[in-house]
Design a protein around this motif. Structure first.
Motif, PDB file in Angstrom:
ATOM      1  N   PRO A  74       0.809  -1.221   0.000  1.00 29.93           N
ATOM      2  CA  PRO A  74       0.000   0.000   0.000  1.00 29.93           C
ATOM      3  C   PRO A  74       0.841   1.270   0.000  1.00 29.93           C
ATOM      4  N   ILE A  75       1.912   1.272   0.767  1.00 34.61           N
ATOM      5  CA  ILE A  75       2.650   2.535   0.876  1.00 34.61           C
ATOM      6  C   ILE A  75       3.482   2.800  -0.386  1.00 34.61           C
ATOM      7  N   THR A  76       3.983   1.749  -1.013  1.00 35.49           N
ATOM      8  CA  THR A  76       4.714   1.951  -2.266  1.00 35.49           C
ATOM      9  C   THR A  76       3.746   2.452  -3.336  1.00 35.49           C
ATOM     10  N   ALA A  77       2.501   1.967  -3.247  1.00 35.78           N
ATOM     11  CA  ALA A  77       1.524   2.397  -4.226  1.00 35.78           C
ATOM     12  C   ALA A  77       1.194   3.877  -4.074  1.00 35.78           C
ATOM     13  N   MET A  78       1.310   4.382  -2.860  1.00 32.25           N
ATOM     14  CA  MET A  78       0.910   5.761  -2.601  1.00 32.25           C
ATOM     15  C   MET A  78       2.057   6.753  -2.694  1.00 32.25           C
ATOM     16  N   VAL A  79       3.218   6.369  -2.175  1.00 30.42           N
ATOM     17  CA  VAL A  79       4.298   7.336  -2.028  1.00 30.42           C
ATOM     18  C   VAL A  79       5.471   6.956  -2.921  1.00 30.42           C
ATOM     19  N   GLN A  80       5.829   7.869  -3.812  1.00 24.06           N
ATOM     20  CA  GLN A  80       6.900   7.612  -4.757  1.00 24.06           C
ATOM     21  C   GLN A  80       8.246   7.687  -4.030  1.00 24.06           C
ATOM     22  N   LEU A 116      -5.630   0.259   4.989  1.00 28.81           N
ATOM     23  CA  LEU A 116      -4.238   0.726   4.984  1.00 28.81           C
ATOM     24  C   LEU A 116      -4.130   2.003   4.183  1.00 28.81           C
ATOM     25  N   ARG A 117      -4.968   2.128   3.178  1.00 28.01           N
ATOM     26  CA  ARG A 117      -4.957   3.299   2.313  1.00 28.01           C
ATOM     27  C   ARG A 117      -5.638   4.481   2.995  1.00 28.01           C
ATOM     28  N   TYR A 118      -6.646   4.182   3.824  1.00 25.51           N
ATOM     29  CA  TYR A 118      -7.363   5.226   4.543  1.00 25.51           C
ATOM     30  C   TYR A 118      -7.238   4.954   6.028  1.00 25.51           C
ATOM     31  N   PRO A 119      -6.100   5.323   6.641  1.00 26.51           N
ATOM     32  CA  PRO A 119      -5.853   4.980   8.035  1.00 26.51           C
ATOM     33  C   PRO A 119      -7.019   5.425   8.921  1.00 26.51           C
ATOM     34  N   GLY A 120      -7.383   4.564   9.865  1.00 26.60           N
ATOM     35  CA  GLY A 120      -8.428   4.934  10.807  1.00 26.60           C
ATOM     36  C   GLY A 120      -9.810   4.458  10.420  1.00 26.60           C
ATOM     37  N   PHE A 127     -14.020  -1.318  -3.673  1.00 27.92           N
ATOM     38  CA  PHE A 127     -13.377  -2.630  -3.801  1.00 27.92           C
ATOM     39  C   PHE A 127     -12.299  -2.603  -4.874  1.00 27.92           C
ATOM     40  N   ILE A 128     -12.641  -2.044  -6.050  1.00 29.02           N
ATOM     41  CA  ILE A 128     -11.672  -2.021  -7.143  1.00 29.02           C
ATOM     42  C   ILE A 128     -10.488  -1.117  -6.787  1.00 29.02           C
ATOM     43  N   SER A 129     -10.769   0.048  -6.204  1.00 29.32           N
ATOM     44  CA  SER A 129      -9.619   0.897  -5.874  1.00 29.32           C
ATOM     45  C   SER A 129      -8.787   0.274  -4.768  1.00 29.32           C
ATOM     46  N   ALA A 130      -9.412  -0.496  -3.894  1.00 31.35           N
ATOM     47  CA  ALA A 130      -8.637  -1.176  -2.849  1.00 31.35           C
ATOM     48  C   ALA A 130      -7.650  -2.167  -3.481  1.00 31.35           C
ATOM     49  N   ILE A 131      -8.081  -2.825  -4.548  1.00 31.26           N
ATOM     50  CA  ILE A 131      -7.158  -3.752  -5.218  1.00 31.26           C
ATOM     51  C   ILE A 131      -6.008  -2.968  -5.846  1.00 31.26           C
ATOM     52  N   ASN A 132      -6.351  -1.876  -6.541  1.00 33.27           N
ATOM     53  CA  ASN A 132      -5.304  -1.063  -7.164  1.00 33.27           C
ATOM     54  C   ASN A 132      -4.362  -0.452  -6.142  1.00 33.27           C
ATOM     55  N   ASP A 133      -4.899  -0.099  -4.979  1.00 34.70           N
ATOM     56  CA  ASP A 133      -4.071   0.525  -3.948  1.00 34.70           C
ATOM     57  C   ASP A 133      -3.365  -0.500  -3.072  1.00 34.70           C
ATOM     58  N   SER A 190      -0.198   1.086 -12.024  1.00 30.06           N
ATOM     59  CA  SER A 190       0.770   2.027 -11.457  1.00 30.06           C
ATOM     60  C   SER A 190       1.418   1.504 -10.171  1.00 30.06           C
ATOM     61  N   SER A 191       0.672   0.763  -9.348  1.00 29.16           N
ATOM     62  CA  SER A 191       1.274   0.260  -8.107  1.00 29.16           C
ATOM     63  C   SER A 191       2.397  -0.726  -8.389  1.00 29.16           C
ATOM     64  N   THR A 192       2.142  -1.644  -9.320  1.00 31.30           N
ATOM     65  CA  THR A 192       3.167  -2.625  -9.670  1.00 31.30           C
ATOM     66  C   THR A 192       4.368  -1.922 -10.282  1.00 31.30           C
ATOM     67  N   HIS A 193       4.091  -0.963 -11.167  1.00 31.08           N
ATOM     68  CA  HIS A 193       5.163  -0.226 -11.825  1.00 31.08           C
ATOM     69  C   HIS A 193       6.036   0.487 -10.796  1.00 31.08           C
ATOM     70  N   MET A 194       5.372   1.168  -9.882  1.00 34.31           N
ATOM     71  CA  MET A 194       6.128   1.932  -8.898  1.00 34.31           C
ATOM     72  C   MET A 194       6.962   1.003  -8.019  1.00 34.31           C
ATOM     73  N   SER A 195       6.369  -0.120  -7.660  1.00 38.21           N
ATOM     74  CA  SER A 195       7.099  -1.076  -6.847  1.00 38.21           C
ATOM     75  C   SER A 195       8.305  -1.635  -7.609  1.00 38.21           C
ATOM     76  N   ASN A 196       8.123  -1.939  -8.896  1.00 34.14           N
ATOM     77  CA  ASN A 196       9.234  -2.427  -9.719  1.00 34.14           C
ATOM     78  C   ASN A 196      10.347  -1.395  -9.820  1.00 34.14           C
ATOM     79  N   VAL A 197       9.953  -0.139 -10.069  1.00 27.02           N
ATOM     80  CA  VAL A 197      10.960   0.913 -10.241  1.00 27.02           C
ATOM     81  C   VAL A 197      11.708   1.145  -8.928  1.00 27.02           C
ATOM     82  N   ASN A 198      10.973   1.178  -7.820  1.00 29.05           N
ATOM     83  CA  ASN A 198      11.629   1.419  -6.538  1.00 29.05           C
ATOM     84  C   ASN A 198      12.551   0.278  -6.130  1.00 29.05           C
ATOM     85  N   GLN A 199      12.239  -0.919  -6.605  1.00 30.29           N
ATOM     86  CA  GLN A 199      13.090  -2.057  -6.240  1.00 30.29           C
ATOM     87  C   GLN A 199      14.155  -2.358  -7.292  1.00 30.29           C
ATOM     88  N   GLY A 200      14.261  -1.504  -8.293  1.00 30.67           N
ATOM     89  CA  GLY A 200      15.287  -1.703  -9.319  1.00 30.67           C
ATOM     90  C   GLY A 200      14.996  -2.886 -10.222  1.00 30.67           C
TER      91      GLY A 200
END
Lengths: 309, 560
Positions: A34-40, A80-84, A262-268, B442-452
């Motif tokens: 979840p956190i990798t999905a949110m924070v670059q 995890l995406r929406y704490p609390g 549900f769908i955004s939860a999978i993506n996130d 995008s989540s998979t992509h970001m995870s791949n990029v961050n992990q090299g």
């Protein structure tokens, strides 16, 4: 009957457990968290703190045991995406939203569909039949998002009758329900039509006609009742789907329902929400199936007796 | 008989279900307050330039906020809500730090102590905002229990890093509150860009404690002290803001209320804007751009996003470990073409990392530093020859057609595929190698990029006012997403970050930028920009990318 119900309940729990286990390992096997999905480009130390906070640093087996234990205590966890936000609260808040849209469109779609089906069957190969079947085919083949986008543009921009998006007032419900009942209308019309046609050819209809029973009575007492029964099976599974909502409709009309969640939860990669919702959807579905079985057993003793033995 | 019963039962089920749903509607809908989006004021003709009596806006909000707690939020978009409902110590106004929650601030002579003097401001429940509130926010952000995602933004504060990783107790944080109006921060090193790159929001300790985990999850669990108060929050649908009459600067804020609509579907966004349900919107669709340009009641403005679109190279990869190969791929990019085609003419080709809007103190960065790739391009006119040289160094021979590399995208849409093919075609034509495309969500992509776990990948990085933010992304042990490890670069960036003299700092940043862009840890492609359309009655919109003023400057004139 009791034995039958208990046996079905037992199966239900086994199915639920298997579904939950499979989902748990599937969800965790998708790359990313979840956190990798949110924070670059998260600093490693922050990631470590985060993983430890939610117990993701533990081996998957340990996480699984802890998850099942929590489930047994009735705790579906926290987003995890929406704490609390607790998963159970998410369901409590959004299931009714999906339920209103889904329930209304199913009720309207079902009623219109059944009526159209009977009308088509009774006028077999005449123009009402052909018209209804063309509409039904269009209804099943045109994707919802096309219907929705066209209706949305026509009725909110070209002729601004309804609000484009939003939630909270009666006027917000009209367009989504309109778009969503197209599918059920088409499905039930086609299903009812063939069911009625089957019934019409039965011997007892011929007998009734021979006895001189009026056409109206034949349709209402004999044809309708007998051809309607198979639809119970269908409506049970449709009812189960009401609360899981429609991702497409909810996205297009910005409706805060469970489908979008549900769908955004999978993506996130919101593991706990995906799992929690999955448990609840599976539970509802299995319950609906159980009710359907009980109804069928009640209506048709043959099912009951073969099961009892 | 039994059949009739079954029929009755199923009908009953249906009915009970419908009534249950009907009941749910009321709870989900909240109170049925009329959402007034159109001012109904009819002014006398001589008053046409005066602000409307009814001041309300309806705008698009990018996504459902994660949680309105400054110590737990995850979305970058959530910050824009904080600017509206909280009062940071300092805001960015017209590109420079301006006094907000703090009346004034000063650095000590050694630049290691920063002292803020707070102004009189109130929470919407009437309690005064104190220095303790700002200290609470920082303490909670450092608390490992909150697993704050942006903790590293505050590492300049003494012991913040150690506290946030659990190595030290919260007492060790370099924060002091000598009185209700004074907040003192102790810094590990001089950090001249601190105020333009980090936000300091206040947080109510009493409410946070009372609410526990649910703090900031609902409107009534979100204390406000900014220009607006969050009055309604229909999750995943809309947020309603009302003017905060207790705000210190309330007299200068015209806007009375705003509805922030969360609309995920782009067609629905466009339709909402077209029929006036939204007051302004960023539009990229070429057909709609043309359509809106033809409307008399709308205007447009081009807003630089201060974001660098780029291709990152994995410097730990067997092929891209070679600098010449990376340079070849960077030089083979036709930036003018991509900027024109992909952004519909809004973007600017990028021959450097730092966008034109960035500055160092009062000095504009780009005006004082050349774009490094232009020099490299002049030096190497033939990208293919450079690739061959690189391949020879790696023992891969000279035949570029035997080289196959992969290029990863973080989207699976048809548009993404078209754009990726554009890059593919461009490289294959210019270099003669084979480029394979890889598409992931995008989540998979970001995870791949961050992990090299990639060779070449598309990504973009937003900038802060100071170049420090973007340059620091590669100045760590890992070498950023490129895994480009360069000790000289790291020390250059960290020296720059601590240099107070603007001119000197700019010079150091320029050197660092030249180093990383020339060595091609990534290939900058273009600087993005957005085309925003708005109705003519809307006033006060600015194109200042870095501003953190929220909606406070907006108002309407002559809305029908």
């Amino acid at each position: 009957m009791l034995k039958f119900t208990l046996k079905r309940l037992g199966y239900m729990l086994v199915v639920l457990f298997i579904v939950v286990t499979i989902t748990f390992f599937l969800v965790h096997s998708i790359p990313g968290d979840p956190i990798t999905a949110m924070v670059q480009d998260l600093p490693e130390e922050t990631r470590t703190v985060y993983l430890a906070r939610y117990g993701f640093d533990q081996p998957l087996g340990v996480q699984y045991v802890r998850f099942i234990k929590a489930c047994l205590c009735g705790n579906l966890g926290e987003s995890l995406r929406y704490p609390g936000r607790k998963v159970i609260d998410i369901v409590r808040n959004y299931a009714p939203v999906s339920g209103v849209i889904g329930g209304l469109s199913l009720a309207i779609g079902f009623t219109i569909g059944i009526l159209c089906g009977i009308l088509a069957a009774l006028n077999r190969n005449k123009w009402p039949d052909k018209l209804i079947m063309v509409i039904a085919i269009l209804g099943t083949t045109i994707p919802t998002f096309v219907t929705a986008a066209v209706l949305q543009y026509l009725l909110t921009v070209t002729w601004p009758i309804f609000p484009t998006t939003g939630w909270g007032q009666a006027k917000h419900i009209v367009l989504p329900v309109l778009c969503m009942c197209v599918g059920p209308v088409a499905t039930y019309a086609r299903y009812m039509r063939s069911s009625v046609l089957d019934t019409v050819n039965q011997d007892y209809i011929l007998t009734a006609e021979a006895k001189g029973v009026s056409q109206f009575r034949i349709v209402t007492r004999h044809i309708f009742r007998n051809s309607f029964l198979p639809c119970i099976t269908m409506i049970c599974s449709s009812i189960a789907g009401i609360f899981s909502g429609s991702f497409i409709i909810e996205s297009i009309f910005a409706i805060p329902g469970l489908g979008k969640y549900f769908i955004s939860a999978i993506n996130d990669r919101d593991y706990s929400v995906v799992l929690g919702l999955n448990i609840i959807f599976t539970g509802i579905y299995i319950l609906a199936m159980l009710l359907c079985d009980i109804l069928m057993a009640l209506t048709d003793p043959r099912i009951r007796y073969s099961n009892d033995r | 008989m039994k059949r009739a019963f079954a029929l009755l039962l199923s009908l009953l089920m249906l009915c009970s279900l419908l009534t249950a749903c009907g009941g749910g509607n009321e709870t989900a809908g909240g109170d049925e307050k009329e959402q007034e989006t159109q001012g109904s004021q009819t002014d006398t003709p001589d008053n046409t330039n005066a602000p409307d009596e009814v001041q309300t806006l309806s705008i698009l909000y990018s996504a459902e906020p994660s949680v309105l707690d400054v110590a737990r939020f995850l979305g970058i978009a959530d910050r824009s809500l904080f600017y509206n409902v909280l009062e940071p110590l300092v805001r960015i106004e017209n590109g420079v730090p301006a006094a907000a929650g703090a009346e004034s601030w000063s650095f000590s002579d050694d630049d290691l102590t920063l002292t803020f003097t707070l102004r009189d401001n109130c929470w919407s429940d009437g309690q005064p905002v104190t220095s303790e509130d700002y200290a609470t926010a920082l303490r909670r952000q450092a608390d490992p229990k909150n697993a704050f995602a942006f903790a590293s933004d505050y590492y300049a504060i003494v012991n913040f890093e150690a506290v946030s990783t659990g190595e030290m107790d919260a007492d060790a944080l370099g924060i002091e509150t000598p009185d209700d109006k004074t907040l003192v921060l102790h810094l590990t090193a001089p950090t001249p860009a601190l105020l333009s790159s980090s936000e300091f929001f206040p947080c109510r300790a009493d409410v946070a404690e009372a609410c526990g985990d649910t703090f900031g999850t609902e409107a009534d669990k979100t204390p406000c002290c900014g220009p607006f108060v969050l009055t309604e929050w229909t999750h995943n649908s809309a947020l309603k803001l009302e003017k905060n009459e207790k705000y210190w600067n309330a007299d200068n804020i015209l806007l009375q209320s705003a509805t922030l609509n969360i609309i995920p579907d782009s067609n629905a966004q466009l339709a909402s804007f077209e029929n006036g349900s939204l007051d302004y919107l960023t539009v990229s669709d070429a057909d709609y751009v043309k359509k809106f340009q033809g409307r008399d009641d709308m205007s447009e403005m081009l807003i630089p996003s201060a974001r660098t679109q780029m291709v990152v190279f994995n410097c730990k990869d067997d092929v891209f470990q070679n600098a010449k190969i990376r340079q070849a791929f960077s030089l083979a990019i036709d930036r003018e073409m991509l900027a024109e085609v992909i952004s519909n003419g809004t973007a600017t080709p990028a021959y450097s990392l730092i966008p034109a809007e960035c500055s160092v103190g009062s000095l504009n960065f780009r005006e004082n530093a050349d774009e490094p790739l232009l020099a490299l391009k002049a030096q190497h006119s033939d990208a293919k020859a450079l690739l061959q040289e690189g391949m020879k160094e790696l023992g891969l021979g000279e035949d570029t057609s035997k080289l196959t590399v992969s290029f990863a995208w973080g989207a699976t849409t048809a548009t993404a595929r078209t754009y990726a093919e554009l890059y593919q075609q461009m490289w294959q034509d210019a270099l003669g190698c084979v480029v394979e495309l890889e598409f992931n969500d995008s989540s998979t992509h970001m995870s791949n990029v961050n992990q090299g776990n990639y060779q070449m990948a598309i990504t973009s990085w937003g900038a802060n006012i100071e170049p420090q933010f973007q340059l620091s992304r590669w100045a760590n042990k890992k070498g950023g997403q490129s895994q480009w490890q360069n000790a000289d670069y790291n020390s250059l960036v960290s020296r720059a970050n601590q240099t107070v003299d603007e001119k000197e700092r700019l010079e150091l940043y320029a050197q660092a930028e030249e180093m990383i862009v020339t060595d091609a840890a990534f290939a900058p492609v273009y600087f993005a920009a957005q085309r925003r359309f708005y109705y003519n009655y809307l006033q006060g919109l600015t194109g200042n990318t870095f501003d953190t003023m929220g909606l406070s400057g907006l108002y309407t004139v002559g809305r029908e």
